[in-house]
Motif scaffolding. Sequence first.
Motif, PDB file in Angstrom:
ATOM      1  N   ALA A   1       0.840  -1.239  -0.140  1.00  0.00           N
ATOM      2  CA  ALA A   1       0.036   0.069  -0.058  1.00  0.00           C
ATOM      3  C   ALA A   1       0.909   1.169   0.042  1.00  0.00           C
ATOM      4  CB  ALA A   1      -0.864  -0.061   1.442  1.00  0.00           C
ATOM      5  N   GLU A   2       0.603   2.099  -0.774  1.00  0.00           N
ATOM      6  CA  GLU A   2       1.348   3.257  -1.154  1.00  0.00           C
ATOM      7  C   GLU A   2       0.312   4.581  -0.849  1.00  0.00           C
ATOM      8  OE1 GLU A   2       3.475   3.536  -4.646  1.00  0.00           O
ATOM      9  OE2 GLU A   2       4.337   1.450  -4.378  1.00  0.00           O
ATOM     10  N   TYR A   3       0.664   5.457   0.014  1.00  0.00           N
ATOM     11  CA  TYR A   3      -0.512   6.617   0.362  1.00  0.00           C
ATOM     12  C   TYR A   3       0.158   7.995   0.056  1.00  0.00           C
ATOM     13  CZ  TYR A   3      -3.548   9.955   2.731  1.00  0.00           C
ATOM     14  OH  TYR A   3      -4.593  10.874   2.803  1.00  0.00           O
ATOM     15  N   HIS A   4      -0.180   8.837  -0.508  1.00  0.00           N
ATOM     16  CA  HIS A   4       0.036  10.193  -0.800  1.00  0.00           C
ATOM     17  C   HIS A   4      -0.931  11.055  -0.506  1.00  0.00           C
ATOM     18  CE1 HIS A   4      -0.032  13.403  -3.889  1.00  0.00           C
ATOM     19  NE2 HIS A   4       1.125  13.467  -3.770  1.00  0.00           N
ATOM     20  N   ALA A   5      -0.645  12.330  -0.020  1.00  0.00           N
ATOM     21  CA  ALA A   5      -1.232  13.572   0.258  1.00  0.00           C
ATOM     22  C   ALA A   5      -0.559  14.847   0.042  1.00  0.00           C
ATOM     23  CB  ALA A   5      -1.883  13.340   1.704  1.00  0.00           C
TER      24      ALA A   5
ATOM     25  N   VAL B   1      -5.501  26.926  -5.757  1.00  0.00           N
ATOM     26  CA  VAL B   1      -5.111  25.838  -4.598  1.00  0.00           C
ATOM     27  C   VAL B   1      -5.660  24.257  -5.045  1.00  0.00           C
ATOM     28  CG1 VAL B   1      -5.365  25.568  -2.163  1.00  0.00           C
ATOM     29  CG2 VAL B   1      -5.278  27.831  -3.249  1.00  0.00           C
ATOM     30  N   THR B   2      -4.559  23.435  -4.859  1.00  0.00           N
ATOM     31  CA  THR B   2      -5.036  22.092  -5.307  1.00  0.00           C
ATOM     32  C   THR B   2      -4.594  21.273  -4.325  1.00  0.00           C
ATOM     33  OG1 THR B   2      -4.719  22.791  -7.588  1.00  0.00           O
ATOM     34  CG2 THR B   2      -4.813  20.300  -7.092  1.00  0.00           C
ATOM     35  N   PRO B   3      -5.732  20.550  -3.289  1.00  0.00           N
ATOM     36  CA  PRO B   3      -5.467  19.519  -2.424  1.00  0.00           C
ATOM     37  C   PRO B   3      -5.398  18.142  -3.379  1.00  0.00           C
ATOM     38  CG  PRO B   3      -7.773  20.479  -2.023  1.00  0.00           C
ATOM     39  CD  PRO B   3      -6.859  21.255  -3.204  1.00  0.00           C
ATOM     40  N   GLN B   4      -5.010  17.547  -2.890  1.00  0.00           N
ATOM     41  CA  GLN B   4      -4.866  16.090  -3.462  1.00  0.00           C
ATOM     42  C   GLN B   4      -4.320  14.880  -2.668  1.00  0.00           C
ATOM     43  OE1 GLN B   4      -2.056  16.606  -6.683  1.00  0.00           O
ATOM     44  NE2 GLN B   4      -0.422  17.083  -5.603  1.00  0.00           N
ATOM     45  N   THR B   5      -4.996  13.628  -2.953  1.00  0.00           N
ATOM     46  CA  THR B   5      -4.689  12.657  -2.163  1.00  0.00           C
ATOM     47  C   THR B   5      -4.773  11.210  -3.052  1.00  0.00           C
ATOM     48  OG1 THR B   5      -5.128  11.134   0.050  1.00  0.00           O
ATOM     49  CG2 THR B   5      -6.743  12.251  -1.167  1.00  0.00           C
ATOM     50  N   SER B   6      -4.245  10.101  -2.652  1.00  0.00           N
ATOM     51  CA  SER B   6      -4.209   9.026  -3.264  1.00  0.00           C
ATOM     52  C   SER B   6      -3.850   7.585  -2.724  1.00  0.00           C
ATOM     53  CB  SER B   6      -3.570   9.024  -4.981  1.00  0.00           C
ATOM     54  OG  SER B   6      -2.175   8.772  -4.585  1.00  0.00           O
ATOM     55  N   LEU B   7      -4.437   6.571  -3.038  1.00  0.00           N
ATOM     56  CA  LEU B   7      -4.228   5.393  -2.367  1.00  0.00           C
ATOM     57  C   LEU B   7      -3.575   4.204  -3.440  1.00  0.00           C
ATOM     58  CD1 LEU B   7      -3.528   3.489  -0.082  1.00  0.00           C
ATOM     59  CD2 LEU B   7      -5.930   2.863  -0.051  1.00  0.00           C
ATOM     60  N   ILE B   8      -2.509   3.769  -3.411  1.00  0.00           N
ATOM     61  CA  ILE B   8      -2.194   2.602  -4.421  1.00  0.00           C
ATOM     62  C   ILE B   8      -2.161   1.542  -3.858  1.00  0.00           C
ATOM     63  CG2 ILE B   8      -0.416   2.183  -6.275  1.00  0.00           C
ATOM     64  CD1 ILE B   8       0.114   5.035  -6.640  1.00  0.00           C
ATOM     65  N   LEU B   9      -2.488   0.379  -4.390  1.00  0.00           N
ATOM     66  CA  LEU B   9      -2.572  -1.212  -3.725  1.00  0.00           C
ATOM     67  C   LEU B   9      -1.808  -2.064  -5.062  1.00  0.00           C
ATOM     68  CD1 LEU B   9      -5.765  -1.606  -2.228  1.00  0.00           C
ATOM     69  CD2 LEU B   9      -4.177  -0.823  -1.096  1.00  0.00           C
ATOM     70  N   ARG B  10      -0.970  -2.810  -4.617  1.00  0.00           N
ATOM     71  CA  ARG B  10      -0.218  -3.691  -5.345  1.00  0.00           C
ATOM     72  C   ARG B  10      -0.319  -4.959  -4.727  1.00  0.00           C
ATOM     73  NH1 ARG B  10       3.195  -0.637  -9.172  1.00  0.00           N
ATOM     74  NH2 ARG B  10       3.208   1.494  -8.673  1.00  0.00           N
TER      75      ARG B  10
ATOM     76  N   GLY C   1      -7.901   8.115  -6.027  1.00  0.00           N
ATOM     77  CA  GLY C   1      -7.371   9.355  -5.839  1.00  0.00           C
ATOM     78  C   GLY C   1      -8.567  10.345  -5.998  1.00  0.00           C
ATOM     79  N   TRP C   2      -8.014  11.750  -5.367  1.00  0.00           N
ATOM     80  CA  TRP C   2      -9.006  12.846  -5.375  1.00  0.00           C
ATOM     81  C   TRP C   2      -8.268  14.065  -5.613  1.00  0.00           C
ATOM     82  CZ3 TRP C   2      -9.136  16.996  -2.011  1.00  0.00           C
ATOM     83  CH2 TRP C   2     -10.283  17.776  -2.366  1.00  0.00           C
ATOM     84  N   THR C   3      -8.622  14.742  -6.589  1.00  0.00           N
ATOM     85  CA  THR C   3      -7.981  16.103  -6.741  1.00  0.00           C
ATOM     86  C   THR C   3      -8.864  17.269  -6.393  1.00  0.00           C
ATOM     87  OG1 THR C   3      -6.095  15.222  -7.939  1.00  0.00           O
ATOM     88  CG2 THR C   3      -6.469  17.417  -8.132  1.00  0.00           C
ATOM     89  N   GLY C   4      -8.603  18.261  -5.533  1.00  0.00           N
ATOM     90  CA  GLY C   4      -9.641  19.404  -5.589  1.00  0.00           C
ATOM     91  C   GLY C   4      -9.231  20.491  -6.537  1.00  0.00           C
TER      92      GLY C   4
END
Length: 721
Positions: free
Chosen positions: A425-429, A451-460, A482-485
């Motif tokens: 699992a890889e998490y990014h914010a 202004v751009t908030p962003q987050t994502s989760l990657i599963l391998r 993921g989500w990008t505002g």
Amino acid sequence: MNRRLLPLVLAALLAPAHALPVLAQQDAQAGTRAEAEKPKDAVLIADNLRLIGRNKLIAEGNVEAFYDGMRLNASRVVYDRKADTLAIEGPITLTDGEDVVILAESGELDLGLQNGLLRGARMIMNQQLQLAAVQISRVAGRYSQLYKVAATSCRVCDSKTPPLWQIRAKKTTHDQETRQLYFENAQLRIMDVPVFWLPRLRLPDPTVERATGFLIPELQQNTQLGLGLKLPYFIKMGDSRDLTLTPYLSSKTKTVELRYRQAFRNGRLEFNGALSDDTIHTGTRGYLFGNGLFDLKRDYKLSFNIEAVTDRAYLVEYDYSDKDRLESEAALTRVRRDEYIRGALTSYQTLREGEDNSTLPTIIGEVSYEKRIFPKALGGEARLSLGAHSHYRYSDLDIDGRDISRADADLSWRNSWTLPAGIRAEYHAGLAVDGFAVQQDSTALDRDTVVTPQTSLILRWPWMKSARNGAIHVIEPVAMIGWTGGDNPNLPNDESTRVEFDEGNLLSLSRFPSYDRRERGSQAALGLYWTRLGPRGGSSTFAVGQVYRETADSNFSVTSGLAGASSDLLVAGQVQTPRGLTLSARTLLSDQAFDVTKAEARADWQMPRGGFGASYVWLGADAAEDRASTVSEWWLDGSYRFSRHWSGTADWRYDIVSDRTAEAGLGLIYRNECVQLNLSLSRRFTSSTIVEPSTSLGFTVRLTGFSADSIDKSYTRTCRN
């Protein structure tokens, strides 16, 4: 020749008996050898040593002398102390290091080897060039003068068959200090037939890597420029710089080409250019390409690249380059383990038909800074990115002369964990802030900040299996959510006009090449990777993936593969075999009818005797990417050595849409140990308002043996007997 070799040996041989460092054991019947221990670094070996009176010393039978990397072989050496001369009987072989070998029948030399005479001599230089002479005179320890000389680098199997080429001269002088060969009354012969005569000729010996003089001429036939001759002249301007001037004369052009190179302790630079006066275009034409790289203090590097031309058709017509956009840039960079800094100023010049430099962003300035931080309290990795970009158009018109500046700041944090069942699992914010300023565009805001908030989760989830034959298989399903505002700015799209969807950005939050556009809203991506590692070194890879969005993004073009709420299906693969065959392909398939949006494929086959390659590309029509019609083309290229001395090259480009050949070329090369012949034929079939179709024929002949290039003995001819 080393001046100290024989004096040291003879001094040891003529010393008193109790001090003589020679182990002389003579046995007439057994024929034992007498060996002289080396005084200092010298060694003399002979079958027999005789001292006649006090004035003559005779060494007979397989005489060998060694000193300081020098070796002398002879059948008999007689030293006359009264005359202070050495009489040497052959066959004589004198080897001086790895570069010079002299063979002779007989000769006389003084003790210092500075003056003397060798009869029936042959000098071999760098295992390439051999000079046969009636005699060689040694003068002042520096010059070797050869009389009635035949010089060639061709292999001579017998005296009845002449070499392919040779230089005959009345006299040749070899200057060991300057490493130059001077020929007097020189005559070039091809198969013993005189073809060229010069009263004086100077050539560097094969040990010289760089020397002032003429290089290999080239004969060219072009339908636009006519029959012409190129005669390059190389000028050595010291150990660190040189200049090559190449006059190019034909019935339709007078051209001077140049190349300047200079090396520094901390870098190097090179310039290539040409000036032409021809019948094709009015006025003087020319181009200049240059590049350089320098190491500065504190790990900084300064690089520059210059590309300029007087008109759009010059580079193509003279076959200097096929680039249709020229780029000049000066950049300062520093790369460290956790830090990257770059500042660059770039200028573009378009050569494309229908494009205007005044309405293109021809001057671009960029600054970027990236830093990695590893906070102990949070774990993982934090990244800070700062950047600025500005592009300028020369036009003063509204919209057509639009100029845009941008500043970016991005702070993000990421970490990874291993979950049960081996899932990674890889998490990014992160949070990004982009500021824009626009000039000369009444349809856009003058300034805007996003202004751009962003987050994502990657599963391998990688699975591995070892087959019975030794192959290893790895299958890895991947998923990203993921989500990008925020919203994209109300600005024209100047930077992100070309988007490539591939395996590298399948799991990215934004696939735009620049920050003036970002993908917004929620999205997900699914993919599958498969890798096979063969037991004998081959490998195979396969990837398939697709992106799903909450809403479609209108900034993507039709053929980008990313238009719509769901992307096209990405399919890519590569196969490498242990025998040198490589196949790779990538395509985008429409998610509705599985129509091809983009496709490309490449095949390469590398063999001991050569290699072949084939490429195919298919691009659909797309006005957003300035492509009015479909592009579908084949490229073929290859080279093959089909015998010891002969090899060929070929290239071909075929336009499937117009059903005609666009470009084609053939090359034929003959090479042996002393000559290389190159014959090339190329044809450009396409035409436009800038250039016309043309055919070029080139022919060069290179007489090898006068350079310090390494020797490829696979091309050397063999003697039957």
